[in-house]
Structures are given as structure tokens and as C-alpha cells.
Design a protein around this motif. Structure first.
Motif, PDB file in Angstrom:
ATOM      1  N   CYS A   1       0.846  -1.192   0.000  1.00 34.92           N
ATOM      2  CA  CYS A   1       0.000   0.000   0.000  1.00 34.92           C
ATOM      3  C   CYS A   1       0.882   1.243   0.000  1.00 34.92           C
ATOM      4  O   CYS A   1       1.534   1.551   1.001  1.00 34.92           O
ATOM      5  CB  CYS A   1      -0.934   0.003   1.208  1.00 34.92           C
TER       6      CYS A   1
ATOM      7  N   ARG B   1      -8.032   2.935   2.032  1.00 36.90           N
ATOM      8  CA  ARG B   1      -9.420   2.483   1.913  1.00 36.90           C
ATOM      9  C   ARG B   1      -9.561   1.423   0.820  1.00 36.90           C
ATOM     10  O   ARG B   1     -10.209   0.397   1.002  1.00 36.90           O
ATOM     11  CB  ARG B   1     -10.343   3.666   1.616  1.00 36.90           C
ATOM     12  N   GLY B   2      -8.941   1.678  -0.322  1.00 42.67           N
ATOM     13  CA  GLY B   2      -8.997   0.718  -1.422  1.00 42.67           C
ATOM     14  C   GLY B   2      -8.310  -0.589  -1.087  1.00 42.67           C
ATOM     15  O   GLY B   2      -8.822  -1.674  -1.388  1.00 42.67           O
ATOM     16  N   TRP B   3      -7.155  -0.513  -0.439  1.00 43.36           N
ATOM     17  CA  TRP B   3      -6.406  -1.705  -0.046  1.00 43.36           C
ATOM     18  C   TRP B   3      -7.254  -2.566   0.889  1.00 43.36           C
ATOM     19  O   TRP B   3      -7.370  -3.772   0.695  1.00 43.36           O
ATOM     20  CB  TRP B   3      -5.105  -1.300   0.641  1.00 43.36           C
TER      21      TRP B   3
ATOM     22  N   GLU C   1     -10.524  -2.562   1.296  1.00 45.48           N
ATOM     23  CA  GLU C   1     -11.710  -3.073   0.611  1.00 45.48           C
ATOM     24  C   GLU C   1     -11.381  -4.311  -0.237  1.00 45.48           C
ATOM     25  O   GLU C   1     -12.090  -5.317  -0.183  1.00 45.48           O
ATOM     26  CB  GLU C   1     -12.290  -1.979  -0.288  1.00 45.48           C
ATOM     27  N   VAL C   2     -10.308  -4.243  -0.992  1.00 43.94           N
ATOM     28  CA  VAL C   2      -9.918  -5.374  -1.844  1.00 43.94           C
ATOM     29  C   VAL C   2      -9.528  -6.586  -1.006  1.00 43.94           C
ATOM     30  O   VAL C   2      -9.933  -7.719  -1.283  1.00 43.94           O
ATOM     31  CB  VAL C   2      -8.761  -4.973  -2.790  1.00 43.94           C
ATOM     32  N   GLU C   3      -8.739  -6.363   0.038  1.00 40.64           N
ATOM     33  CA  GLU C   3      -8.289  -7.484   0.864  1.00 40.64           C
ATOM     34  C   GLU C   3      -9.458  -8.151   1.585  1.00 40.64           C
ATOM     35  O   GLU C   3      -9.510  -9.372   1.689  1.00 40.64           O
ATOM     36  CB  GLU C   3      -7.225  -7.023   1.863  1.00 40.64           C
ATOM     37  N   LYS C   4     -10.400  -7.357   2.087  1.00 40.82           N
ATOM     38  CA  LYS C   4     -11.578  -7.930   2.752  1.00 40.82           C
ATOM     39  C   LYS C   4     -12.425  -8.713   1.762  1.00 40.82           C
ATOM     40  O   LYS C   4     -12.923  -9.792   2.072  1.00 40.82           O
ATOM     41  CB  LYS C   4     -12.407  -6.820   3.409  1.00 40.82           C
ATOM     42  N   LYS C   5     -12.606  -8.155   0.550  1.00 36.27           N
ATOM     43  CA  LYS C   5     -13.398  -8.811  -0.472  1.00 36.27           C
ATOM     44  C   LYS C   5     -12.857 -10.204  -0.813  1.00 36.27           C
ATOM     45  O   LYS C   5     -13.603 -11.130  -1.047  1.00 36.27           O
ATOM     46  CB  LYS C   5     -13.415  -7.953  -1.734  1.00 36.27           C
ATOM     47  N   HIS C   6     -11.538 -10.338  -0.805  1.00 41.81           N
ATOM     48  CA  HIS C   6     -10.899 -11.609  -1.153  1.00 41.81           C
ATOM     49  C   HIS C   6     -10.551 -12.453   0.075  1.00 41.81           C
ATOM     50  O   HIS C   6      -9.890 -13.483  -0.054  1.00 41.81           O
ATOM     51  CB  HIS C   6      -9.643 -11.356  -1.989  1.00 41.81           C
TER      52      HIS C   6
ATOM     53  N   ARG D   1      -8.521 -11.869   2.471  1.00 41.21           N
ATOM     54  CA  ARG D   1      -7.089 -11.896   2.768  1.00 41.21           C
ATOM     55  C   ARG D   1      -6.679 -10.835   3.774  1.00 41.21           C
ATOM     56  O   ARG D   1      -5.497 -10.611   3.979  1.00 41.21           O
ATOM     57  CB  ARG D   1      -6.287 -11.657   1.488  1.00 41.21           C
ATOM     58  N   PHE D   2      -7.633 -10.176   4.382  1.00 43.61           N
ATOM     59  CA  PHE D   2      -7.292  -9.050   5.256  1.00 43.61           C
ATOM     60  C   PHE D   2      -6.484  -9.509   6.450  1.00 43.61           C
ATOM     61  O   PHE D   2      -6.919 -10.330   7.241  1.00 43.61           O
ATOM     62  CB  PHE D   2      -8.555  -8.340   5.733  1.00 43.61           C
TER      63      PHE D   2
END
Length: 72
Positions: free
Chosen positions: A26, A45-47, A49-54, A56-57
């Protein structure tokens, strides 16, 4: 959430580069310090969002951070 950021001036870019050590990969930049800080907020915010979606957070917590500089 609060994140530590490392801000450095890049003379080739003629602006600031911001890295978030806790969020691997990031980073953002801006010609002024204010622009760089606003851009890194969007990047975080984007990082997240993407990690939670996949699914991988994972935030890597650093216990101690020493920040300084050395002149040789």
C-alpha cells in the motif's frame, strides 16, 4: 483505524511518496505533502476493501518501529 506511514521526498518525481508498512504494497504519492496524505487515505481504503473482499485481510502489527536517518 490508524496506520503509521513513512513519507519520503522523491526528487526525481518532485513530490512525496508515502508507504504504509502494515499494509504490504500500500503506497501512494503526491506533489505536495497534503496531496500525498489525501492520496494515501484513498489508497488505504482501497487496499482494505480489496483485501476484505478476497478474504485476505491481515494487518501486520509492528511492536516497535525505529525511524531515523544516517549520513555517511
Amino acid at each position: 483505524m490508524k496506520f503509521k506511514v513513512i513519507i519520503s521526498y522523491d526528487s526525481e518525481y518532485d513530490g512525496y511518496v508515502v508507504d504504509v508498512p502494515e499494509l504490504v504494497g500500500c503506497m501512494s504519492q503526491g506533489k505536495t505533502l497534503d496531496e500525498a496524505l489525501n492520496n494515501i487515505k484513498d489508497a488505504i481504503r482501497g487496499w482494505l476493501e480489496v483485501e476484505k473482499k478476497h478474504g485476505r485481510f491481515e494487518v501486520i502489527e509492528e511492536k516497535e518501529v525505529f525511524l531515523g536517518e544516517v549520513t555517511v
